[in-house]
Design a protein around this motif. Structure first.
Motif, PDB file in Angstrom:
ATOM      1  N   HIS A  87       0.809  -1.240   0.000  1.00 22.15           N
ATOM      2  CA  HIS A  87       0.000   0.000   0.000  1.00 22.15           C
ATOM      3  C   HIS A  87       0.842   1.290   0.000  1.00 22.15           C
ATOM      4  CE1 HIS A  87       0.621   0.092   4.413  1.00 22.15           C
ATOM      5  NE2 HIS A  87       0.222  -1.156   4.429  1.00 22.15           N
ATOM      6  N   THR A  88       1.585   1.484  -1.071  1.00 21.86           N
ATOM      7  CA  THR A  88       2.350   2.720  -1.225  1.00 21.86           C
ATOM      8  C   THR A  88       1.405   3.918  -1.290  1.00 21.86           C
ATOM      9  OG1 THR A  88       4.138   1.600  -2.394  1.00 21.86           O
ATOM     10  CG2 THR A  88       3.946   3.985  -2.719  1.00 21.86           C
ATOM     11  N   GLY A  89       1.737   4.964  -0.556  1.00 21.75           N
ATOM     12  CA  GLY A  89       0.941   6.179  -0.573  1.00 21.75           C
ATOM     13  C   GLY A  89       1.814   7.407  -0.458  1.00 21.75           C
ATOM     14  N   VAL A  90       1.259   8.533  -0.895  1.00 16.90           N
ATOM     15  CA  VAL A  90       1.932   9.830  -0.758  1.00 16.90           C
ATOM     16  C   VAL A  90       1.117  10.626   0.244  1.00 16.90           C
ATOM     17  CG1 VAL A  90       2.853  11.835  -1.958  1.00 16.90           C
ATOM     18  CG2 VAL A  90       2.666   9.645  -3.169  1.00 16.90           C
ATOM     19  N   ASN A  91       1.626  10.704   1.463  1.00 22.52           N
ATOM     20  CA  ASN A  91       0.882  11.308   2.563  1.00 22.52           C
ATOM     21  C   ASN A  91       1.027  12.816   2.604  1.00 22.52           C
ATOM     22  OD1 ASN A  91      -0.401   9.271   4.472  1.00 22.52           O
ATOM     23  ND2 ASN A  91       1.629   8.360   4.195  1.00 22.52           N
ATOM     24  N   HIS A  92      -0.075  13.464   2.962  1.00 18.82           N
ATOM     25  CA  HIS A  92       0.011  14.883   3.289  1.00 18.82           C
ATOM     26  C   HIS A  92       0.949  15.039   4.484  1.00 18.82           C
ATOM     27  CE1 HIS A  92      -1.391  18.716   5.126  1.00 18.82           C
ATOM     28  NE2 HIS A  92      -1.467  19.088   3.854  1.00 18.82           N
ATOM     29  N   LEU A  93       1.701  16.129   4.522  1.00 22.15           N
ATOM     30  CA  LEU A  93       2.694  16.314   5.578  1.00 22.15           C
ATOM     31  C   LEU A  93       2.083  16.276   6.969  1.00 22.15           C
ATOM     32  CD1 LEU A  93       5.021  19.040   4.027  1.00 22.15           C
ATOM     33  CD2 LEU A  93       5.725  16.780   4.818  1.00 22.15           C
ATOM     34  N   ALA A  94       0.813  16.664   7.094  1.00 21.16           N
ATOM     35  CA  ALA A  94       0.129  16.608   8.392  1.00 21.16           C
ATOM     36  C   ALA A  94      -0.634  15.301   8.563  1.00 21.16           C
ATOM     37  CB  ALA A  94      -0.809  17.802   8.543  1.00 21.16           C
ATOM     38  N   ARG A  95      -0.411  14.352   7.660  1.00 20.20           N
ATOM     39  CA  ARG A  95      -1.066  13.032   7.699  1.00 20.20           C
ATOM     40  C   ARG A  95      -2.589  13.155   7.655  1.00 20.20           C
ATOM     41  NH1 ARG A  95       3.380  12.062   6.348  1.00 20.20           N
ATOM     42  NH2 ARG A  95       4.747  10.400   7.095  1.00 20.20           N
ATOM     43  N   LEU A  96      -3.089  14.106   6.887  1.00 20.74           N
ATOM     44  CA  LEU A  96      -4.531  14.250   6.676  1.00 20.74           C
ATOM     45  C   LEU A  96      -4.916  13.390   5.480  1.00 20.74           C
ATOM     46  CD1 LEU A  96      -4.848  18.130   7.133  1.00 20.74           C
ATOM     47  CD2 LEU A  96      -5.281  16.342   8.829  1.00 20.74           C
ATOM     48  N   ALA A  97      -5.622  12.299   5.727  1.00 25.66           N
ATOM     49  CA  ALA A  97      -5.932  11.335   4.669  1.00 25.66           C
ATOM     50  C   ALA A  97      -6.660  11.951   3.483  1.00 25.66           C
ATOM     51  CB  ALA A  97      -6.723  10.160   5.251  1.00 25.66           C
ATOM     52  N   PRO A  98      -7.648  12.849   3.693  1.00 30.06           N
ATOM     53  CA  PRO A  98      -8.344  13.417   2.526  1.00 30.06           C
ATOM     54  C   PRO A  98      -7.428  14.246   1.630  1.00 30.06           C
ATOM     55  CG  PRO A  98      -9.633  13.741   4.516  1.00 30.06           C
ATOM     56  CD  PRO A  98      -8.279  13.285   4.955  1.00 30.06           C
ATOM     57  N   LEU A  99      -6.279  14.672   2.164  1.00 23.67           N
ATOM     58  CA  LEU A  99      -5.342  15.474   1.369  1.00 23.67           C
ATOM     59  C   LEU A  99      -4.147  14.641   0.906  1.00 23.67           C
ATOM     60  CD1 LEU A  99      -5.305  18.789   3.460  1.00 23.67           C
ATOM     61  CD2 LEU A  99      -6.978  17.968   1.792  1.00 23.67           C
ATOM     62  N   SER A 100      -4.252  13.315   1.025  1.00 17.19           N
ATOM     63  CA  SER A 100      -3.195  12.380   0.643  1.00 17.19           C
ATOM     64  C   SER A 100      -3.636  11.568  -0.568  1.00 17.19           C
ATOM     65  CB  SER A 100      -2.875  11.436   1.812  1.00 17.19           C
ATOM     66  OG  SER A 100      -2.525  12.141   2.978  1.00 17.19           O
ATOM     67  N   ARG A 101      -2.695  10.865  -1.177  1.00 19.14           N
ATOM     68  CA  ARG A 101      -2.991   9.894  -2.238  1.00 19.14           C
ATOM     69  C   ARG A 101      -2.492   8.543  -1.754  1.00 19.14           C
ATOM     70  NH1 ARG A 101      -3.474  11.390  -7.541  1.00 19.14           N
ATOM     71  NH2 ARG A 101      -3.816   9.146  -7.829  1.00 19.14           N
ATOM     72  N   LEU A 102      -3.418   7.667  -1.401  1.00 19.29           N
ATOM     73  CA  LEU A 102      -3.073   6.411  -0.758  1.00 19.29           C
ATOM     74  C   LEU A 102      -3.354   5.219  -1.653  1.00 19.29           C
ATOM     75  CD1 LEU A 102      -4.542   7.297   2.764  1.00 19.29           C
ATOM     76  CD2 LEU A 102      -2.198   7.645   1.942  1.00 19.29           C
ATOM     77  N   ASN A 103      -2.732   4.075  -1.320  1.00 17.28           N
ATOM     78  CA  ASN A 103      -2.966   2.796  -2.002  1.00 17.28           C
ATOM     79  C   ASN A 103      -2.779   2.917  -3.515  1.00 17.28           C
ATOM     80  OD1 ASN A 103      -3.730   1.412   0.456  1.00 17.28           O
ATOM     81  ND2 ASN A 103      -5.613   2.623   0.371  1.00 17.28           N
ATOM     82  N   LEU A 104      -1.601   3.369  -3.899  1.00 18.49           N
ATOM     83  CA  LEU A 104      -1.300   3.587  -5.314  1.00 18.49           C
ATOM     84  C   LEU A 104      -0.918   2.271  -5.996  1.00 18.49           C
ATOM     85  CD1 LEU A 104       0.838   6.816  -4.911  1.00 18.49           C
ATOM     86  CD2 LEU A 104      -1.487   6.686  -5.800  1.00 18.49           C
TER      87      LEU A 104
END
Length: 813
Positions: A711-728
């Motif tokens: 589950h590679t993801g690009v996390n928002h710096l504050a770890r806010l999931a809605p602002l991240s791109r997860l499970n690429l």
């Protein structure tokens, strides 16, 4: 858009009526956040937004034009060089201000000012490591150089010019979410950011863990688990290289030994350390191996995957040079890239330049400490840590002089970090505390024209040490394992050392003419992948733990390749072949007790047998192999570690596979807690059976395919999931050239073919804008995950009316 569902969720969770004008859900009142005039709605960027502007700003000396292409990459054309840095600072702030501020607050130990008391532990640790202390020393050194000072002054002025334009409604989204406003930038902040990169790349250490392992295991067992060099090593500088004559002869103290830390004195929770895999790949092939006869340079630094991205892509074109590549928001210049003559890239040197020494104070007041048979006076640094909603915290940090260097006592009875029960005092000697001028390397590389220029530039790099790759249009290729490296005696720095006499200190730095390098090697390529740079014939001790596997595969592939094209290099850079599996998988297949497997286990075994050893997106065998290896490692070593101290080093990954390949009766295979004698086949089969149980659970959850498992993801710096791109949907892994892990991997892929008209390609997992409400926030991620690249456009002044230009900003005084 990600902003709306995130805030809607917050409102529903807290209840609109009760929390609308409080900070119970978010640090900023929701009523303010949802204000149509000033709230987060103002951050929703229209799809057809124009970025064209005509700006007149004080601080400029001439005119600068900025041409944005369809990817929002700025091509900066300045009449004067320092104006280009001013505009770079302005653009960094315009598109990445919150990121810049968060990173410098984190580095400076100021998180508590934003997050409150929960940030205090982090802040004390970073201040006690001496992050600001190091930045202040670096700033003083950098500003001695008038070129670097003027560059930084211009950059800082540009950042502040943008900050001055901000209103409450135009603040970046994250400022509104946390109820915070930006403060003015300074040259010190740029140097604090650069020290943050030094921390990320050159601050990892295992001194406490290794000390306990040394005390717990016998010498023979310790050396088997933690060998000084791997059998499989294919070093950066090829075996058989003749090195320059040794000039420094470091001498170990008589009876040198570590200070043993047992678990009664020191217990460590999960340590806050940089990722061990902060590494990278780089290589360059000479024209003798390419289809065009021109060199090709490639680089993909492996770092944390975050949104906004660590990198910001741009072109700087000034009378003195024309450079393109990626920059750090927070610092001027192009960091990795190319110019009209050459290309340059970096991988992490990985050497240990952070040591711990046990300090003996006269008494609990700690006003004096023992060194070389004398009581020396302690110096104090009084740190005031602001805490949101609370009184300031005053932290008094002792500094002791060890030789010519003042070192902070990072851990003492008043602060043990994430360790508990510590009653001792440990000073940290970190090379990043020394005076250096790292910005100069990039200033000089941006304008480098040949190998001599490259060599003069990279010798300015002290910490973090890097493997600096170079290629030039005249055909030259080169690599230097560059840094200011301590000349160590064997084992120095592996363990916590006594801090009571100078014999345990560094006894000098490796002379620059003894730093390992290659220039136009006969094999036709140079490469590095964070493996140990040299074999045992090199006279200085460089530490023990280096990852060997990517380097083995890169060298194997490059050796076999000819008529190479940029497309070949892009395919190699995104290769998912797992060379570690090539080594370990035959051990599993050969030693599996097939008659003890049930039907489901045989199905998983058949997948392993048929596996092509590629960590591709949909591979189930890649997941089964990873599970099996992890269980095998536990099965073999858990009994030896059952009574070990809580703080202890785990065996190197290569130790186990190389150990069983050399000796099928590897002594750790037998479980000392059972009456029978376990064999390699027993342990392989037991590990595989445990792996199959986990695999069955993953299959039932639809997560057995490799990409879903890791589950590679690009996390928002504050770890806010809605602002991240997860499970690429991306393959690769720790042992692949495409080293994409869960939240870490290739942060910038670059391929530069130095033909007469440069052919360049690149991509990073992010987007040019830091605004989550912009289409340019994450616009490169899908391209990156798919292993595709963008063509990099080194724009010329004659192309100002090119169709690729979408917007234009002009800056003048």
């Amino acid at each position: 858009m990600r902003i709306i569902p995130f805030l809607a969720s917050a409102v529903v969770t807290g209840g609109l009526v009760t929390v609308l004008n409080t900070s119970l859900v978010l640090p900023a009142p929701l009523g303010k956040l949802l204000s149509p005039q000033h709230g987060v709605w103002q951050n929703a960027e229209p799809v057809n937004k124009s970025f064209s502007e005509d700006l007149k700003l004080p601080g400029l000396n001439g005119k600068t034009d900025v041409y944005f292409d369809e990817r929002l990459v700025p091509h900066i054309f300045a009449e004067q060089e320092n104006d280009a840095y001013f505009v770079q600072g302005y653009l960094h702030a315009k598109f990445r201000l919150w990121q810049m501020e968060l990173q410098t607050f984190a580095a400076a130990g100021r998180v508590s000012e934003i997050l409150g008391e929960k940030g205090l532990q982090h802040d004390r640790e970073f201040r006690r490591l001496g992050m600001v202390y190091a930045a202040e020393i670096a700033l003083a050194e950098g500003e001695k150089d008038p070129v670097i000072k003027s560059e930084c002054d211009a950059y800082t002025a540009g950042v502040n010019a943008y900050i001055e334009t901000l209103t409450e409604s135009s603040l970046p989204l994250e400022y509104k979410l946390i109820g915070f406003k930006p403060e003015k930038w300074s040259n010190l902040k740029s140097f604090i950011f650069l020290k943050y990169m030094s921390y990320d790349l050159a601050a990892r250490e295992d001194d406490f863990e290794m000390t306990n392992a040394r005390g717990f295991f016998s010498d023979s067992v310790f050396n088997r688990l933690f060998p000084a060099i791997q059998d499989s090593l294919d070093p950066i500088i090829p075996k058989g290289t003749v090195f320059a004559p040794q000039k420094i002869f470091p001498k170990a103290p008589v009876g040198a030994d570590s200070v043993y830390l047992n678990n009664k004195e020191l217990v460590m929770a999960e340590a806050s350390q940089p990722d061990r895999d902060n590494g990278s790949n780089n290589w360059a092939v000479s024209g003798s191996k390419t289809s065009t006869g021109a060199p090709i340079l490639c680089n993909d630094p492996h770092l944390g995957l975050n949104l906004p991205s660590l990198w910001y892509e741009l072109q700087l074109s000034v009378p003195g040079f024309n450079a393109y590549g990626v920059s750090f928001p927070g610092a001027p210049g192009v960091i990795i890239g190319y110019n009209d003559s050459c290309a340059f890239g970096f991988t992490n040197g990985g050497r240990d330049v952070r040591e711990y020494y046990e300090i003996k104070f006269r008494d609990e007041k700690r006003e004096e400490y023992s060194f070389n048979g004398e009581w020396k006076k302690t110096k104090w640094r009084i740190d005031t840590i602001g805490i949101k909603g609370k009184p300031d915290f005053i932290d008094s940090v002792a500094y002791v002089q060890m030789g010519n260097d003042w070192c902070p006592v990072m851990f003492d009875p008043t602060f043990s970090g994430k360790r508990t029960g510590n009653k001792k005092n440990y000073a940290v000697r970190w090379k990043a505390h020394d005076a250096s001028n790292e910005l100069k390397i990039f200033n000089m590389l941006n304008r480098a024209k040949n190998y001599a220029d490259y060599q003069a530039a990279v010798t300015n790099l002290h910490t973090p040490g890097q493997n600096c790759a170079f290629a030039c249009k005249n055909g030259d290729i080169a690599i230097r394992t560059q840094g200011e490296w301590p000349a160590k005696w064997k084992g120095q720095g592996d363990f916590v050392m006594p801090g009571t006499d100078s014999s345990y200190l560094w006894q000098g730095m490796i002379p620059q003419d003894e730093v390992p390098y290659q220039y136009n090697p006969e094999r036709g390529f140079i490469s590095s992948a964070n493996q140990k740079p040299v074999d045992e014939s090199y006279p200085y001790y460089l530490g023990r733990n280096y990852p060997p596997y990517r380097g083995i595969y890169i060298n194997k592939r490059l050796s076999a390749m000819n008529n190479i094209t940029p497309q070949d290099m892009m395919q190699l850079q995104t290769d998912n072949y797992d060379v570690f599996a090539e080594t370990a998988l035959p051990v599993f297949i050969k030693n599996m007790k097939l008659n003890e497997l049930n039907a489901e286990e045989k199905k998983y075994f058949d997948l392993l047998v048929a596996w092509d050893k590629r960590d591709d997106v949909n591979s189930q065998a890649a997941t089964i192999f990873d599970l099996t290896w992890n269980h095998f490692d536990d099965t073999v070593y858990n009994d030896e570690y059952a009574k070990a101290p809580a703080v202890i080093m785990q065996p190197f990954e290569s130790s186990l596979v190389e150990g069983v390949l050399k000796d099928s009766a590897y002594p750790f295979l037998d479980n000392i807690s059972t009456p029978q004698k376990e064999t390699l086949a027993d342990q392989v089969t037991a590990a595989f059976k445990s792996a199959c149980k986990k695999a069955a659970v993953l299959a039932s959850e639809g997560k057995l395919e490799w990409a879903k498992y890791k589950h590679t993801g690009v996390n928002h710096l504050a770890r806010l999931a809605p602002l991240s791109r997860l499970n690429l949907p991306i393959g690769g892994g720790n042992h692949c050239i495409n080293a994409a892990k869960a939240d870490h991997g290739p942060s910038w892929r670059m391929v530069i073919s130095l033909t007469a008209k440069t052919e360049a390609y690149g991509v990073y997992p992010g987007g040019q804008s830091g605004n989550p409400g912009s289409k340019f926030y994450d616009s490169f991620i899908d391209q990156w995950a798919a292993g595709k690249y963008y063509s990099l456009w080194m724009m010329t002044a004659a192309e100002k009316t090119d169709a690729r230009v979408k917007w234009k900003m002009t800056f003048s005084k």
